[in-house]
Design an enzyme around this catalytic site. Sequence first.
Site, mmCIF file in Angstrom:
data_model
loop_
_atom_site.group_PDB
_atom_site.id
_atom_site.type_symbol
_atom_site.label_atom_id
_atom_site.label_comp_id
_atom_site.label_asym_id
_atom_site.label_seq_id
_atom_site.Cartn_x
_atom_site.Cartn_y
_atom_site.Cartn_z
ATOM 1 N N ASP A 247 0.837 -1.198 0.000
ATOM 2 C CA ASP A 247 0.000 0.000 0.000
ATOM 3 C C ASP A 247 0.868 1.243 0.000
ATOM 4 O O ASP A 247 1.904 1.299 0.668
ATOM 5 C CB ASP A 247 -0.893 0.013 1.248
ATOM 6 C CG ASP A 247 -1.660 1.325 1.378
ATOM 7 O OD1 ASP A 247 -2.565 1.551 0.558
ATOM 8 O OD2 ASP A 247 -1.334 2.117 2.292
ATOM 9 N N LYS B 83 -3.996 5.937 -3.036
ATOM 10 C CA LYS B 83 -5.092 6.704 -2.448
ATOM 11 C C LYS B 83 -5.382 7.952 -3.268
ATOM 12 O O LYS B 83 -4.534 8.434 -4.018
ATOM 13 C CB LYS B 83 -4.749 7.055 -0.993
ATOM 14 C CG LYS B 83 -4.443 5.792 -0.158
ATOM 15 C CD LYS B 83 -4.167 6.097 1.285
ATOM 16 C CE LYS B 83 -3.860 4.814 2.034
ATOM 17 N NZ LYS B 83 -2.506 4.303 1.739
ATOM 18 N N TYR C 59 2.503 10.132 1.119
ATOM 19 C CA TYR C 59 3.679 9.570 1.765
ATOM 20 C C TYR C 59 4.957 10.082 1.094
ATOM 21 O O TYR C 59 5.308 9.672 -0.024
ATOM 22 C CB TYR C 59 3.640 8.042 1.717
ATOM 23 C CG TYR C 59 2.426 7.420 2.376
ATOM 24 C CD1 TYR C 59 1.666 8.119 3.313
ATOM 25 C CD2 TYR C 59 2.029 6.125 2.047
ATOM 26 C CE1 TYR C 59 0.547 7.539 3.903
ATOM 27 C CE2 TYR C 59 0.927 5.540 2.644
ATOM 28 C CZ TYR C 59 0.182 6.259 3.570
ATOM 29 O OH TYR C 59 -0.920 5.675 4.147
#
Length: 339
Positions: free
Chosen positions: A56, A86, A61
């Site tokens: 993921d 995401k 990030y």
Amino acid sequence: MTTRTFEKRRIAQTDLEVTTLGLGGASLAGIFSAVPADQARSTVAHALDMGINYVDTAPQYGLGRSEHLMGDVVRGANPRPVISTKVGRRLRPVDPAAQDKGNWVDPLPFDQVYDYTYDGIMRSHEDSLQRLGLERVDILYVHDIGVATHGTEANAPLWQQLASGGYRALRELRDSGAVKAIGLGVNEWEVCMDALALGDWDVFLLAGRYTLLEQTALEPFMTTCLARKASIVVGGPFNSGILVGGDKFNYAKAPDDVVTRVRAIEAVCKSFNVPLPAAALQFPLTHPAVCNVLPGPRSPAELDGILAWWDIQIPNALWTTLADEGLLAPGTPVPGGLA
């Protein structure tokens, strides 16, 4: 190097099957302290070599860094793992001298813009494919929508973006086959219940709310997921580090009552000669809605430590003892019944 055999669980009613242990991509991007790029890539490669088939990541990030590093490894993997990223934050180029780096060390030179609109989600999906260097991802999560991130007042218009167009974009991506599953990636279960009122979702990545320390998501959220045939990926199984000997809980210094509860849980674990982190890592899978536990090691050595905890056989009596001592919420599934 020996590939392990992990149990696999199906995500909702899709054809995706994921190993019960996954690899989270936030720590690899350098949150709080730096992670060299080669070390990050080596960690992803080591996870795949060990048989983990679910990874993921997210635009947030490292402000693009995690997607770049993870894509470098996933592109050449055979078989390719299930990968999720995401939507909800778009990245905008910025002068590094004026950048809000947040908790990221050495992020890429971007700022993040919250955007849960139809166009924003479509653009975010396409941008992620370019950063990853992949032609597809398997799962898209709506990232950090909810009052925990935005506050009640600021969240209302963002939620309206999702309700009025963003959800439709996700449905179109899933219905067209561009992605196989859609969900939310959040730290609060309440917003997942709001999402279930919008329509059907396949999987929720919920961090910190169903752990050995905290089972607040159990009712009504997790029971609703069972009824709606939605799966749950449990992120943050160590509650920001408090369950692996750290002093952080929910990204801040743990309050005294939490420390006291951790000590009580640890005492039960010691009575069965089980390390607390091993119990914390394996606990979420006792719930039938949970398909995967997603820790975030920063190096191959940290991953090896997680795998060692994963291999420890935990007697059923440990869970029932925790339940008997009131250290699990009533109704928590344990082998042989409920707490």
